[in-house]
Structure formats: C-alpha cells, structure tokens
Write a protein that holds these residues in place. Structure first.
Motif, PDB file in Angstrom:
ATOM      1  N   ILE A 103       0.785  -1.269   0.009  1.00  0.00           N
ATOM      2  CA  ILE A 103      -0.191   0.031  -0.006  1.00  0.00           C
ATOM      3  C   ILE A 103       0.842   1.156   0.102  1.00  0.00           C
ATOM      4  CG2 ILE A 103      -0.230   0.084   2.467  1.00  0.00           C
ATOM      5  CD1 ILE A 103      -3.179   0.905   2.228  1.00  0.00           C
ATOM      6  N   ARG A 104       0.387   2.159  -0.623  1.00  0.00           N
ATOM      7  CA  ARG A 104       1.053   3.726  -0.513  1.00  0.00           C
ATOM      8  C   ARG A 104       0.089   4.549  -0.233  1.00  0.00           C
ATOM      9  NH1 ARG A 104       3.320   4.095  -5.192  1.00  0.00           N
ATOM     10  NH2 ARG A 104       1.717   5.168  -6.357  1.00  0.00           N
TER      11      ARG A 104
ATOM     12  N   PHE B 291      -1.271   0.169   7.842  1.00  0.00           N
ATOM     13  CA  PHE B 291      -1.162  -1.219   7.751  1.00  0.00           C
ATOM     14  C   PHE B 291      -2.698  -1.717   8.107  1.00  0.00           C
ATOM     15  CE2 PHE B 291      -0.121  -5.592   9.232  1.00  0.00           C
ATOM     16  CZ  PHE B 291       0.649  -6.137   8.383  1.00  0.00           C
ATOM     17  N   TYR B 292      -3.435  -1.245   8.610  1.00  0.00           N
ATOM     18  CA  TYR B 292      -4.883  -1.750   8.818  1.00  0.00           C
ATOM     19  C   TYR B 292      -5.587  -1.728   7.556  1.00  0.00           C
ATOM     20  CZ  TYR B 292      -9.583  -1.489  10.919  1.00  0.00           C
ATOM     21  OH  TYR B 292     -11.051  -1.648  11.179  1.00  0.00           O
ATOM     22  N   LEU B 293      -5.401  -0.657   6.880  1.00  0.00           N
ATOM     23  CA  LEU B 293      -5.934  -0.558   5.383  1.00  0.00           C
ATOM     24  C   LEU B 293      -5.643  -1.712   4.568  1.00  0.00           C
ATOM     25  CD1 LEU B 293      -6.061   3.232   4.697  1.00  0.00           C
ATOM     26  CD2 LEU B 293      -8.172   1.756   5.338  1.00  0.00           C
ATOM     27  N   LEU B 294      -4.164  -2.048   4.529  1.00  0.00           N
ATOM     28  CA  LEU B 294      -3.682  -2.918   3.767  1.00  0.00           C
ATOM     29  C   LEU B 294      -4.237  -4.332   3.986  1.00  0.00           C
ATOM     30  CD1 LEU B 294      -1.675  -4.158   1.761  1.00  0.00           C
ATOM     31  CD2 LEU B 294       0.298  -3.988   3.469  1.00  0.00           C
ATOM     32  N   LEU B 295      -4.177  -4.658   5.416  1.00  0.00           N
ATOM     33  CA  LEU B 295      -4.909  -5.873   6.003  1.00  0.00           C
ATOM     34  C   LEU B 295      -6.396  -6.049   5.571  1.00  0.00           C
ATOM     35  CD1 LEU B 295      -3.978  -8.340   7.604  1.00  0.00           C
ATOM     36  CD2 LEU B 295      -4.582  -6.827   9.516  1.00  0.00           C
TER      37      LEU B 295
ATOM     38  N   GLY C  19       3.728   0.695   2.938  1.00  0.00           N
ATOM     39  CA  GLY C  19       3.824  -0.693   3.461  1.00  0.00           C
ATOM     40  C   GLY C  19       3.652  -1.835   2.903  1.00  0.00           C
ATOM     41  N   ARG C  20       4.262  -3.081   3.570  1.00  0.00           N
ATOM     42  CA  ARG C  20       4.178  -4.330   2.877  1.00  0.00           C
ATOM     43  C   ARG C  20       3.925  -5.339   3.648  1.00  0.00           C
ATOM     44  NH1 ARG C  20      10.315  -5.726   1.480  1.00  0.00           N
ATOM     45  NH2 ARG C  20      10.495  -4.966   3.667  1.00  0.00           N
TER      46      ARG C  20
ATOM     47  N   ASP D  72       5.923  -4.406   7.231  1.00  0.00           N
ATOM     48  CA  ASP D  72       6.936  -2.861   7.813  1.00  0.00           C
ATOM     49  C   ASP D  72       6.374  -1.937   6.772  1.00  0.00           C
ATOM     50  OD1 ASP D  72       7.797  -3.267   4.806  1.00  0.00           O
ATOM     51  OD2 ASP D  72       9.719  -3.343   5.642  1.00  0.00           O
ATOM     52  N   PHE D  73       6.729  -0.545   7.033  1.00  0.00           N
ATOM     53  CA  PHE D  73       6.326   0.511   6.487  1.00  0.00           C
ATOM     54  C   PHE D  73       7.357   1.472   6.740  1.00  0.00           C
ATOM     55  CE2 PHE D  73       2.589   2.940   5.703  1.00  0.00           C
ATOM     56  CZ  PHE D  73       1.675   1.863   5.570  1.00  0.00           C
TER      57      PHE D  73
END
Length: 144
Positions: free
Chosen positions: A35-36, A65-69, A101-102, A114-115
């Motif tokens: 995510i960016r 990271f919450y959004l990526l998940l 984030g990855r 990680d971010f």
C-alpha cells in the motif's frame, strides 16, 4: 487482487472508523501485499519546534497497515495492533507524508509487515516501522 478496493476501504472507514476520516489520508496504491498512502500534515500534527510529531508518524503506520490488511482480508473491523516498533530516522519536512507498507506474512491469527515513511519530494526515509496485527477468528469455526 485485493478483496476491497480503495473506494471500498474508504466507505468502510467512513462508517466504522470516522475519527480517522479527519486525518485526510488518501490511498494512492493498493495490491495484495503493498500500500502507498498519503497523509497531509496540518498545524495539529506539529510538535514544538515545527516538526511533524511522532504520534502522527505512528498513526500513518498503524492506519496504513490496517487498510492494507482490510484490503487483503475484507472488512475485519476487529483486527488490532499487537506490536508496532518505529525508528525515527530524520526530521520530517512540513509536507505530506508518504507511507509505503508491505505485508510480509499473513497467517491465520497474525499479520506482519513493515512501513517506510518519507516526506513528499524527499528520497530519504524519515521513519521505518514494523507492525504486527492480530486477526480475529472467523465466527463459527472451531479453534485449535
């Protein structure tokens, strides 16, 4: 492909996490493992001395990271942070923050990633973080 699009995520956040809407974060890229996100900085994000505050940087990591998940799993509102470790590397500029984030590992009950955070227009990172989230069990499935 992600289960939720950036538009789906925005709708979910508007309904379930309205306090985050005020921050003005915008998803610029989302796929299954990355995510960016852009976070505009405002006067309320500054600490004495005029630098962007640490809590603002931590918010970008945690929220991003919450959004990526959620993008990967769908609307799991009760996924929660279990660990966030951040290294502040240099003073952020008074500019938008760009967080990348990855997702490094996605298990049944934990997700690790990680971010990296940069000030817009600057190549060097201002912070790096690792984050772990707990994923709630799916209802109706036996645990074990």
């Amino acid at each position: 492909m992600p289960v939720m699009s950036p538009a789906d995520l925005q709708k979910f956040i508007d309904e379930e996490f309205p306090q985050a809407v005020e921050a003005g974060a915008v998803i610029e890229h989302l796929d299954d493992t990355s995510i960016r996100i852009r976070l505009p900085t405002h006067e309320r994000n500054l600490r004495p001395g005029g630098t962007v505050s640490g809590p603002t940087l931590m918010f970008l990591v945690d929220f991003g990271f919450y959004l990526l998940l959620l993008g990967r799993l769908g609307p799991v509102a009760l996924a929660v942070t279990t660990n966030l470790n951040i290294n502040f590397m240099r003073r952020p500029e008074r500019a938008d923050l760009i967080g990348e984030g990855r997702l490094l590992k996605l298990g049944r009950s934990l997700a690790v990633g990680d971010f990296m955070i940069r000030s817009e227009g600057k190549p060097d990172p201002v912070a790096h973080a690792t984050v772990t989230y707990s994923i709630p069990p799916k209802r109706g499935l036996p645990q074990g």
